[in-house]
Scaffold this active site. Structure first.
Site, PDB file in Angstrom:
ATOM      1  N   PHE A 121     -72.483 108.458  58.018  1.00 16.53           N
ATOM      2  CA  PHE A 121     -72.304 109.102  56.725  1.00 16.53           C
ATOM      3  C   PHE A 121     -70.943 108.669  56.178  1.00 16.53           C
ATOM      4  O   PHE A 121     -69.939 108.724  56.889  1.00 16.53           O
ATOM      5  CB  PHE A 121     -72.360 110.616  56.913  1.00 16.53           C
ATOM      6  CG  PHE A 121     -72.510 111.383  55.633  1.00 16.53           C
ATOM      7  CD1 PHE A 121     -73.739 111.480  54.997  1.00 16.53           C
ATOM      8  CD2 PHE A 121     -71.420 112.018  55.064  1.00 16.53           C
ATOM      9  CE1 PHE A 121     -73.872 112.198  53.816  1.00 16.53           C
ATOM     10  CE2 PHE A 121     -71.549 112.737  53.880  1.00 16.53           C
ATOM     11  CZ  PHE A 121     -72.784 112.825  53.250  1.00 16.53           C
ATOM     12  N   ASP A 192     -71.222 112.893  65.544  1.00 15.48           N
ATOM     13  CA  ASP A 192     -71.444 113.768  64.393  1.00 15.48           C
ATOM     14  C   ASP A 192     -72.895 114.250  64.479  1.00 15.48           C
ATOM     15  O   ASP A 192     -73.835 113.440  64.473  1.00 15.48           O
ATOM     16  CB  ASP A 192     -71.183 112.987  63.090  1.00 15.48           C
ATOM     17  CG  ASP A 192     -71.238 113.892  61.853  1.00 15.48           C
ATOM     18  OD1 ASP A 192     -71.971 114.905  61.888  1.00 15.48           O
ATOM     19  OD2 ASP A 192     -70.586 113.560  60.849  1.00 15.48           O
ATOM     20  N   TYR A 217     -74.269 124.278  57.209  1.00 18.66           N
ATOM     21  CA  TYR A 217     -75.130 124.618  56.064  1.00 18.66           C
ATOM     22  C   TYR A 217     -76.442 123.862  56.023  1.00 18.66           C
ATOM     23  O   TYR A 217     -77.233 124.073  55.125  1.00 18.66           O
ATOM     24  CB  TYR A 217     -74.374 124.405  54.745  1.00 18.66           C
ATOM     25  CG  TYR A 217     -73.737 123.027  54.594  1.00 18.66           C
ATOM     26  CD1 TYR A 217     -74.499 121.927  54.213  1.00 18.66           C
ATOM     27  CD2 TYR A 217     -72.383 122.839  54.850  1.00 18.66           C
ATOM     28  CE1 TYR A 217     -73.922 120.674  54.096  1.00 18.66           C
ATOM     29  CE2 TYR A 217     -71.798 121.591  54.728  1.00 18.66           C
ATOM     30  CZ  TYR A 217     -72.575 120.504  54.351  1.00 18.66           C
ATOM     31  OH  TYR A 217     -71.996 119.272  54.257  1.00 18.66           O
ATOM     32  N   LYS A 218     -76.673 122.951  56.970  1.00 21.69           N
ATOM     33  CA  LYS A 218     -77.919 122.170  56.961  1.00 21.69           C
ATOM     34  C   LYS A 218     -78.980 122.923  57.765  1.00 21.69           C
ATOM     35  O   LYS A 218     -79.411 123.999  57.354  1.00 21.69           O
ATOM     36  CB  LYS A 218     -77.637 120.752  57.450  1.00 21.69           C
ATOM     37  CG  LYS A 218     -76.765 119.981  56.446  1.00 21.69           C
ATOM     38  CD  LYS A 218     -76.322 118.611  56.917  1.00 21.69           C
ATOM     39  CE  LYS A 218     -75.515 117.923  55.819  1.00 21.69           C
ATOM     40  NZ  LYS A 218     -74.807 116.739  56.286  1.00 21.69           N
ATOM     41  N   ARG A 364     -86.056 111.292  50.483  1.00 24.18           N
ATOM     42  CA  ARG A 364     -85.848 111.850  51.815  1.00 24.18           C
ATOM     43  C   ARG A 364     -86.489 113.230  51.917  1.00 24.18           C
ATOM     44  O   ARG A 364     -86.302 114.066  51.034  1.00 24.18           O
ATOM     45  CB  ARG A 364     -84.338 111.933  52.045  1.00 24.18           C
ATOM     46  CG  ARG A 364     -83.926 112.327  53.424  1.00 24.18           C
ATOM     47  CD  ARG A 364     -82.424 112.225  53.543  1.00 24.18           C
ATOM     48  NE  ARG A 364     -81.737 113.260  52.784  1.00 24.18           N
ATOM     49  CZ  ARG A 364     -80.498 113.684  53.038  1.00 24.18           C
ATOM     50  NH1 ARG A 364     -79.809 113.124  54.029  1.00 24.18           N
ATOM     51  NH2 ARG A 364     -79.933 114.621  52.328  1.00 24.18           N
TER      52      ARG A 364
END
Ligand SMILES: *Cc1c(COP(=O)(O)O)cnc(C)c1O
Length: 405
Positions: A121, A192, A217-218, A364
């Site tokens: 990322f 990560d 938060y995912k 996605r």
């Protein structure tokens, strides 16, 4: 409503009722922002009105606010195979990358290479670049293709820093294998877990990972901007130094000494006053994982994504699979490539199927077994197929890019 055959023996089926899913929405974006668990607003209300409103500053002790980073950390730790006392919830993932990368580099002072891959990322790479400039010690950030990481590991590498599940394709790195290879060359491994925690079984201690970070938060459903987490392997906890030495990482914050002395354990990686409201949301959101086995999540996730791929490929020949075909090589998301993918995703959202778009051409779709059924996935694929067949995406209003995609 007819039940999809694969939904009949779903051991996680009852969990859907724990989430607030808007009427008419099929949410395939839990990999970006998890859905609100229904009990969280009441818990937040209590923290605001009773703990903050009534108990005021006494709540740091009386309601254990001061230990919330560690208490949330231990709850997340259970989901990622971390020993108790090895995880803290704090700051953002970007800030945590900064802290663990700086700490790792200072454990390998004679080496200059930070090894990462181009599936990482971008924020992780930006943080590495900023740190490189700040340290000004001649570090090199080497970015290779994901399949070339193994070959690029050599005795110049100080730190191998990778994201386990690729945010675009969902491709999964072999965490245990690559960590072992990094250690064989004397390098440290940072992982990560932004798209891993709560999505797939992770075993940090089994893999021998040195450091890890990830988002709250995912898949963990902590709410927008929820605190991130940070892991330090037990054997390194007395050795590491945080580059952001703050009073929360001090041995005795309330002694107000003029000199910094790090506290024992992973808590030395915390910096300033914890964000109690958002930590409380995350803590409460993690309740839904309490009685869940990550292997059940994984099994259903594979099943949901296999059904989605089958249905989309059967009905949408114009799309190209942008994820590994082998489910064992994928996380909990599936991507399809299409030149006008942005417009198609906007048209899908307009019809209640929420996925997202990642430049240049990736649509996605994230699969969250706690609140999705096979029927949802079949319905989403049918709507996608219909939007493509009728070219309903081909409208100016679906082509204007918003600030957040
Ligand atoms: C989502 C994500 C981030 C986000 O970092 P923030 O600091 O929370 O904005 C970082 N790394 C990866 C791999 C991600 O997927």
């Amino acid at each position: 409503m007819t039940l999809h055959p694969l939904d009949q023996n779903d051991v996680l089926a009852a969990k859907k009722a724990a989430f607030q899913i808007p009427e008419g929405v099929i949410y395939l974006d839990g990999n970006s922002l998890g859905v609100l668990p229904k009990h969280v607003p009441d818990r937040l209300q209590e923290v605001v009105t009773r703990e903050w409103g009534t108990s005021l500053i006494k709540s740091w002790n009386d309601h254990s606010w001061i230990d919330l980073p560690q208490r949330v950390g231990d709850r997340i730790g259970r989901l990622i195979g971390a020993d108790k006392g090895s995880v803290v919830a704090c700051d953002s993932t970007s800030v945590n990358v900064f802290k663990v990368l700086a700490a790792a580099l200072s454990l390998r002072p004679d080496r200059k290479v930070i090894l990462s891959d181009n599936g990482n990322f971008p924020t992780d790479l930006y943080v590495a670049q900023g740190l490189q400039a700040l340290l000004d010690k001649g570090h090199e950030l080497k970015i290779v293709a994901p399949e070339d990481v193994e070959a690029a590991l050599n005795e110049d590498v100080a730190v191998m820093m990778l994201t386990q599940v690729d945010y675009r394709s969902g491709r999964v790195h072999d965490m245990a294998g690559l960590t072992q290879l990094a250690h064989d060359k004397g390098a440290l491994a940072i992982w990560d877990l932004a798209h891993s925690a709560g999505a797939i079984p992770v075993n940090l201690s089994g893999a021998g990972a040195d450091f890890a970070v990830g988002c709250g938060y995912k898949y963990l459903n902590g709410g927008p901007g929820a605190p991130a987490f940070l892991y330090v392997a037990p054997h390194l906890q007395e050795e590491v130094a945080s580059p952001l030495a703050g009073w929360m990482g001090h041995e005795a914050p309330f002694a107000f000494d003029l000199d910094y002395r790090p506290v024992t354990g992973v808590s030395r990686m915390t910096v300033g006053t914890p964000a109690i409201l958002s930590l409380s949301s995350l803590h409460a959101a993690l309740d839904v994982f309490e009685d869940v086995d990550m292997n059940d999540i994984r099994q259903k996730s594979v099943s949901l994504s296999e059904v989605f791929i089958q249905e989309v490929e059967r009905q949408c020949p114009q799309l190209e699979l942008g994820s590994p075909r082998d489910p064992q090589a994928r996380g909990s998301q599936v991507s399809f490539r299409f030149d006008d993918g942005y417009a198609v995703v906007q048209a899908l959202i307009a019809e209640g199927v929420i996925g997202d778009f990642r430049a240049p051409d990736i649509m996605r779709f994230g699969f969250t077994p706690l609140y999705l059924s096979h029927k949802d996935v079949v319905d989403a694929a049918a709507i996608l197929a219909d939007i493509l067949a009728t070219r309903r995406w081909d409208k100016p209003e679906f082509k204007t890019r918003a600030k957040v995609t």
